[in-house]
Enzyme design. Sequence first.
Site: not given
Length: 421
Positions: A202-203, A294-295, A298
């Site tokens: 989403r980035n 990942g880190r 969400a």
Amino acid sequence: MSKLVPPHGSDTLKPLLLEGEAREEEIKRAAGLKKVPITSRETGDLIMMGIGAFTPLDGFMGKADWQGCCDTFTMPTKNNLFWPIPITLSAEKALADSIGANEEVALWDTDTDTLMGTMTVTEKYTIDKAHECEMVFKTTDEAHPGVQKVMAQAEVNLAGPVKVLSESFYPEMFKEIYQRPAEARKMFEERGWNTVAALQLRNPMHNSHAYLAWIAIEVCDGVYIHQLVGKLKPGDIPAEVRVKAIDALVNNYFRKERVIQGGYPLEMRYAGPREALLHAVFRQNYGCSHLIVGRDHAGVGDYYGPFDAHKIFHEIPHGALKLQPLCMDWTFYCFKCGSMASMKTCPHKEKAIIDDNGQYQGGARLLLSGTMLRKLMSEGKPVPKEFSKPEVIAILKDYYDHLEKKVEVKLHGAATGDVKN
Ligand SMILES: [Zn+2]
């Protein structure tokens, strides 16, 4: 026969979208039905049901399933099948009161003024909103964007089976990447993939994301770069810019037969670990055997620990999902390792020092903040190539340049009194 992972809790996908004549007929019928306005979140959920991404749901949840999802991640009306977040629809009390038992209603997206579907209302109920927030978001703080939406919901939840009549603007606006699960599965099969890792985005896709995708390709047949094209927080980079940037990266740094870019219409809830599980459920429906987690998956703000989304996959019952998480640590470029690395592999704790001109001055791990990145870009200074590929930076810079011009124009107008109202 397909060797892809089966849909969630079902042998086949269950899309609720009507097509052709059946759709035309239902649209005509809907003209005579009471209108129930729905929010952008509810619209996203409805489309997910329409395209089969929320298989095996057949509509918005009743109270038993709402409670089950909140408290035990299960749906009592579906043999206690695993489901991590309630999928509900709400209406103002007066409207809800006017709807009779088993009455059919028309669902209207208020943002786009579009007839999205019809629903047979089989149940009306109220919920303890704070309980939902506490269970799903682990907080009732109204500064949390997901909590805000639940607390702002209308008073009564309406439940019942739905027929979906539209995918809204998504197929048109995101022509190149918008796919239904059946279409994604077909693409995977055509490439001969059996195992597919989904990369949630989403980035913008910087080198650290690319690194995750490369690792996934090493262990699976292919990677599905699957990005959210539904609503985000204000200030986030819009999907069309991200799509361009991903294309630039994929076209120049990946083998085309190993990667597919896709988009899905869901709105972010920012529920951190719970949302990672929802991401897993619908990725399984898309045919993905793995999900890269990942880190702070969400997450938003500091509501969740950076690896809470990893832990939750170990807490759910064995066999709840056919999809497996690929849990990955925080990744970055390390100048001492001389390569991409992660907290799990790299022993060099010190941060790399990057001066105001984007030049490396010493240290090890390159961890650029969004603010620093934007500062370098807006001043026309080089962004270290170790952080992001020049093709990606060029696209982001173009976006910010236009955005900043717009802001300036607006400020100028206001300052000179040219703007009415
Ligand atoms: Zn290192």
